[in-house]
Design an enzyme around this catalytic site. Structure first.
Site, PDB file in Angstrom:
ATOM      1  CG  ASP A   1      33.792  44.968  23.932  1.00 33.39           C
ATOM      2  OD1 ASP A   1      34.404  44.230  23.128  1.00 33.39           O
ATOM      3  OD2 ASP A   1      33.513  46.154  23.673  1.00 33.39           O
TER       4      ASP A   1
ATOM      5  CG  LEU B   1      27.436  52.186  23.351  1.00 37.27           C
ATOM      6  CD1 LEU B   1      28.580  52.829  24.140  1.00 37.27           C
ATOM      7  CD2 LEU B   1      26.642  53.250  22.613  1.00 37.27           C
TER       8      LEU B   1
ATOM      9  N   GLY C   1      28.796  46.629  17.923  1.00 33.27           N
ATOM     10  CA  GLY C   1      28.466  46.466  16.510  1.00 33.27           C
ATOM     11  C   GLY C   1      29.634  46.868  15.638  1.00 33.27           C
TER      12      GLY C   1
ATOM     13  CE1 TYR D   1      27.615  50.691  11.376  1.00 35.11           C
ATOM     14  CE2 TYR D   1      26.796  52.696  10.320  1.00 35.11           C
ATOM     15  CZ  TYR D   1      27.291  52.041  11.438  1.00 35.11           C
ATOM     16  OH  TYR D   1      27.437  52.723  12.614  1.00 35.11           O
TER      17      TYR D   1
ATOM     18  CE  LYS E   1      24.580  51.003  13.766  1.00 32.82           C
ATOM     19  NZ  LYS E   1      24.839  50.542  15.151  1.00 32.82           N
TER      20      LYS E   1
END
Length: 265
Positions: free
Chosen positions: A31, A69, A71, A134, A138
């Site tokens: 992270d 995860l 983003g 967004y 994806k």
């Protein structure tokens, strides 16, 4: 399984990290933020958009699977959205190929099909129909997963997550809610399913009013246990409920696109 979890300090990441640890998996965190208090495993403080930093994280220890995860969870400009969701995914996939890691579970979103009009059940055969930049990010990330699955024989599962919350608070959530416990069940099922290739599932609980088809997830071993209907009696009606139910993306489908050139006028 030894799993690299990106975005491990985030709201979903912390839940998934603890859930996987409780189920006997070894978690390596990655992270931009430091490890949360109490995390005792290996942690890499890095940006997934930095391909060299990602390669360094893979080289530091063996990895058997990746849960991506990381983003930005909200609308942004198109360049920022593509960096956050596509460039990061590409860096991880390239590192997986370089280090012979075969499994990725990706936190995609219902907003990849968010402008799809409401119907009985939207399944994994729905065409991409994003509701925002967004959602575009994806969709593009899912396309990368499919490409790498075909080109390099990887297993990649895109989880189109609904509303990941401790409990539902709006009428829409009664259809789109994903409980914390079911979120962990979903990720573990996607990590351990036998040879899924490229697959898409919808990340919701076993909601009585579900808008999305759970069959693709069940085919991979995801068996949700919770139902948002438990909270239905305490959720008040709102004037915006009907508008949010017109498309599966809910309020995102009602937003205007981010237009920085116009904002500067």
């Amino acid at each position: 399984m030894r799993v690299l979890v990106t975005g491990a300090a985030g709201s979903i990441g912390q839940v998934v990290t603890l859930g996987l640890l409780d189920r006997g998996h070894e978690v390596i965190g990655l992270d931009r933020m430091p490890a949360p208090d109490g995390f005792e495993g290996v942690w890499h403080t890095a940006d997934c958009a930095d391909a060299d930093a990602v390669l360094d994280a893979f080289a530091a220890q063996p990895v058997e699977g990746v849960v991506h995860l990381a983003g930005h969870p909200e609308e942004a400009s198109l360049p920022d959205s593509l960096t956050s969701h596509v460039v990061t995914t590409a860096a991880l996939l390239d590192a997986m190929v370089a280090h012979q890691v075969r499994r990725m579970v990706y936190a995609s979103s219902n907003h990849a099909v968010g402008r799809t009009p409401r119907r009985d059940l939207v399944s994994d055969d729905a065409l991409p129909r994003p509701d925002t930049f967004y959602g575009v990010g994806k969709v593009a990330a899912e396309a990368l997963l499919a490409l790498y699955a075909d080109r390099y024989d990887l297993d990649a599962v895109a989880c189109r997550i609904g509303s990941f919350l401790p409990e539902p608070s709006t009428t829409r959530h009664l259809s789109t809610w994903l409980s914390h416990d079911d979120g962990v069940r979903m990720i573990e099922a996607a990590l351990t399913a036998t040879a899924p290739g490229f697959a898409v599932l919808y990340g919701i609980s076993a909601n009585t009013r579900a808008w999305w088809d759970l069959a693709p997830g069940r085919a991979l071993g995801y068996e949700p246990q919770d139902d948002a209907e438990r909270w239905a009696a305490r959720i008040p009606s709102r004037p915006e409920d009907d508008a949010e139910a017109a498309h599966v993306g809910g309020p995102f489908a009602l937003e205007q696109f981010y237009r920085p050139a116009l904002d500067r006028r």
